[in-house]
Design a protein around this motif. Structure first.
Motif, PDB file in Angstrom:
ATOM      1  N   ASP A   1       5.248  23.326  -2.264  1.00  0.00           N
ATOM      2  CA  ASP A   1       5.133  22.544  -3.287  1.00  0.00           C
ATOM      3  C   ASP A   1       5.380  22.297  -4.022  1.00  0.00           C
ATOM      4  N   ASP A   2       7.147  21.579  -3.395  1.00  0.00           N
ATOM      5  CA  ASP A   2       7.863  20.881  -3.902  1.00  0.00           C
ATOM      6  C   ASP A   2       8.435  19.593  -3.292  1.00  0.00           C
ATOM      7  N   GLU A   3       7.473  18.911  -2.326  1.00  0.00           N
ATOM      8  CA  GLU A   3       7.549  18.126  -0.830  1.00  0.00           C
ATOM      9  C   GLU A   3       7.024  16.408  -1.416  1.00  0.00           C
ATOM     10  N   ALA A   4       7.331  16.037  -1.050  1.00  0.00           N
ATOM     11  CA  ALA A   4       6.793  14.771  -1.335  1.00  0.00           C
ATOM     12  C   ALA A   4       6.620  13.686   0.112  1.00  0.00           C
ATOM     13  N   ARG A   5       5.616  12.663   0.377  1.00  0.00           N
ATOM     14  CA  ARG A   5       5.696  11.720   1.527  1.00  0.00           C
ATOM     15  C   ARG A   5       4.970  10.624   1.276  1.00  0.00           C
ATOM     16  N   TYR A   6       5.902   9.205   1.435  1.00  0.00           N
ATOM     17  CA  TYR A   6       5.554   8.002   0.913  1.00  0.00           C
ATOM     18  C   TYR A   6       5.375   6.811   1.936  1.00  0.00           C
ATOM     19  N   VAL A   7       3.894   7.127   2.071  1.00  0.00           N
ATOM     20  CA  VAL A   7       3.991   6.074   3.701  1.00  0.00           C
ATOM     21  C   VAL A   7       3.828   4.419   2.912  1.00  0.00           C
ATOM     22  N   ILE A   8       4.721   3.815   3.568  1.00  0.00           N
ATOM     23  CA  ILE A   8       5.011   2.114   2.825  1.00  0.00           C
ATOM     24  C   ILE A   8       3.746   1.204   3.614  1.00  0.00           C
TER      25      ILE A   8
ATOM     26  N   ARG B   1       9.401   4.565   5.147  1.00  0.00           N
ATOM     27  CA  ARG B   1       8.306   6.083   4.883  1.00  0.00           C
ATOM     28  C   ARG B   1       9.642   6.839   4.656  1.00  0.00           C
ATOM     29  N   ILE B   2       9.357   7.280   3.096  1.00  0.00           N
ATOM     30  CA  ILE B   2      10.537   7.961   2.373  1.00  0.00           C
ATOM     31  C   ILE B   2       9.835   9.609   2.565  1.00  0.00           C
ATOM     32  N   THR B   3      10.635  10.850   3.264  1.00  0.00           N
ATOM     33  CA  THR B   3      10.387  12.067   2.922  1.00  0.00           C
ATOM     34  C   THR B   3      10.973  12.881   2.662  1.00  0.00           C
TER      35      THR B   3
ATOM     36  N   MET C   1       1.103  -0.936  -0.012  1.00  0.00           N
ATOM     37  CA  MET C   1       0.012   0.141   0.080  1.00  0.00           C
ATOM     38  C   MET C   1       0.706   1.331   0.205  1.00  0.00           C
ATOM     39  N   LEU C   2       0.888   2.591  -0.380  1.00  0.00           N
ATOM     40  CA  LEU C   2       1.180   3.004  -0.763  1.00  0.00           C
ATOM     41  C   LEU C   2       0.321   4.398  -0.347  1.00  0.00           C
TER      42      LEU C   2
END
Length: 158
Positions: free
Chosen positions: A142-149, A131-133, A54-55
């Motif tokens: 607005d150039d951020e990205a947060r991924y929760v795996i 998690r990748i931040t 799940m992402l």
């Protein structure tokens, strides 16, 4: 006659030993839980050819926003299912944009090579990211990205 001096024993050495033991135990157990530096400590997670996960992708003004259930086969995304309105729109318009976990790790590595202000990951005990931040420039909007795996499951051999 021999003189005997009575002195009170300090409990300090026992306290120091107890604290030292607790620190060692805590450090030993640290490898069992999430770690922010798993990859730097030689955790050798190898992305399997087939798995599901799940992402949850949030933050920033990007196309990849929402929650997805992802199936990877032969090292490529075989199926991506949007689980909310935003992610369903992404899957309809750009189904190829949903990455494998390896793709997310490549994005993390690229951000590190580009000297991003934030390029951090938190890893599971087996070494896969949780998690990748990312934030290329902390002063940019607005150039951020947060991924929760989550719900990562390697496919079982058939």
């Amino acid at each position: 006659m021999t003189a005997v001096r009575v002195t009170a024993r300090s409990s300090l050495p026992r306290v120091v030993a107890l604290i030292g033991g607790l620190l060692c135990a805590t450090t030993a157990c640290a490898g069992e839980g999430p770690s922010t530096r798993a990859a730097e400590h030689g955790t050798a997670w190898q992305e399997p050819a087939a798995y599901t996960y799940m992402l949850n992708s949030t933050e920033g003004e990007r196309a990849l926003i929402g929650t997805f259930r992802v199936t990877v086969r032969d090292g490529k995304v075989a199926k991506a299912v949007g689980l909310d309105e935003e992610s369903r729109r992404v899957v309809r318009r750009s189904p190829g944009i949903v990455p494998t976990i390896g793709g997310l790790l490549k994005e993390l590595e690229q951000a590190r090579q580009d000297d991003a202000d934030t390029a951090e990951a938190r890893y599971a005990a087996d070494g896969h990211p949780l998690r990748i931040t990312l934030d290329q420039d902390e002063n940019a909007v607005d150039d951020e990205a947060r991924y929760v795996i989550s719900a990562y499951e390697p496919a079982t051999a058939s």
